[in-house]
Design a protein around this motif. Structure first.
Motif, PDB file in Angstrom:
ATOM      1  N   VAL A 102      10.648  19.641   9.924  1.00  0.00           N
ATOM      2  CA  VAL A 102       9.576  19.555  10.918  1.00  0.00           C
ATOM      3  C   VAL A 102       9.940  20.482  12.078  1.00  0.00           C
ATOM      4  N   ASN A 127       6.078  12.644   9.201  1.00  0.00           N
ATOM      5  CA  ASN A 127       7.504  12.666   8.849  1.00  0.00           C
ATOM      6  C   ASN A 127       8.461  12.521  10.034  1.00  0.00           C
ATOM      7  N   VAL A 128       7.956  12.076  11.177  1.00  0.00           N
ATOM      8  CA  VAL A 128       8.827  11.764  12.304  1.00  0.00           C
ATOM      9  C   VAL A 128       8.367  10.451  12.934  1.00  0.00           C
ATOM     10  N   PRO A 163      13.529  12.073  12.342  1.00  0.00           N
ATOM     11  CA  PRO A 163      12.756  12.249  11.109  1.00  0.00           C
ATOM     12  C   PRO A 163      12.756  10.946  10.322  1.00  0.00           C
ATOM     13  N   THR A 164      11.720  10.742   9.544  1.00  0.00           N
ATOM     14  CA  THR A 164      11.685   9.577   8.661  1.00  0.00           C
ATOM     15  C   THR A 164      12.631   9.807   7.487  1.00  0.00           C
ATOM     16  N   GLN A 167      13.529  13.125   5.340  1.00  0.00           N
ATOM     17  CA  GLN A 167      12.997  14.298   6.018  1.00  0.00           C
ATOM     18  C   GLN A 167      14.027  14.843   7.005  1.00  0.00           C
ATOM     19  N   THR A 168      13.770  16.044   7.511  1.00  0.00           N
ATOM     20  CA  THR A 168      14.668  16.645   8.483  1.00  0.00           C
ATOM     21  C   THR A 168      13.866  17.284   9.605  1.00  0.00           C
ATOM     22  N   LEU A 169      14.552  17.508  10.714  1.00  0.00           N
ATOM     23  CA  LEU A 169      13.981  18.232  11.848  1.00  0.00           C
ATOM     24  C   LEU A 169      14.654  19.592  11.951  1.00  0.00           C
TER      25      LEU A 169
END
Length: 199
Positions: A102, A127-128, A163-164, A167-169
């Motif tokens: 993200v 996703n966050v 992030p959920t 997932q990644t940031l």
């Protein structure tokens, strides 16, 4: 019958299954996706489902129960057909789609007005999630949820965004609050601040 195989991951090559069950052997196996047989040098791709079909045969002088079952990595395999001399089964593996970090987060919050109490921020970005937030008098102390905003003061909203699961940031992710750029305090857990002047 217990069958083991290296679980497929994106970028990996096809693996051969093995069995720890006595008096049987694997007569053959086939990796497929979308009904198509994969070449021996195929590479697993993200976002796809792969089927491992396995033929199991008894060793010389042995037979199989016509109600025999099989597991793959401890999970029940689907029996396609079976006799006393063979069993055909399959198990499907799904490789998760590639994760795209993200890169920007959009946050909304009711802007402070005199007499109102602090509101919780929300995000519409997929996703966050906002796992924590704190309203403060800019350069000063924390506000609790029951303390009303006062005219002529500037308030600071600090938020922690994660992030959920799965997932990644991006390490260079940005954020906006009510469409305005937020100040990044640090990234990793990603903590954002937004100063808002109360009218």
């Amino acid at each position: 019958m217990a069958i083991s195989v290296t679980t497929p991951t994106a970028g990996a090559t096809l693996a051969a299954p093995t069995t720890s069950t006595a008096n049987v052997s694997i007569g053959g196996y086939w990796w497929k996706t979308g009904g198509n047989l994969l070449a021996a040098d195929a590479i697993f791709e993200p976002g796809k489902t792969y089927r491992l079909e396995i033929n199991i045969r008894p060793t010389t002088g042995q037979t199989l129960s016509t109600t025999a079952t099989a597991t793959v990595n401890g999970n029940a395999a689907t029996i396609m057909d079976q006799t006393a001399s063979y069993l055909n089964c399959y198990y499907e593996f799904t490789i998760p789609a590639a994760v795209v970090p993200v890169s920007s987060v959009e946050i909304s919050v009711t802007a402070p007005t005199a007499g109102a109490t602090p509101a919780a921020p929300t995000t519409s970005t997929a996703n966050v999630s906002i796992i924590g937030y704190q309203w403060k008098i800019s350069g000063g102390s924390n506000l609790d949820s029951s303390t009303a905003f006062e005219a002529g003061k500037t308030y600071r909203l600090e938020m922690t965004i994660n992030p959920t699961t799965g997932q990644t940031l991006s390490n260079t992710a940005t954020a906006t609050v009510n469409g305005n750029a937020a100040t990044i305090m640090d990234q990793g857990c990603l903590l954002y601040t937004s100063d808002a002047a109360d009218d």
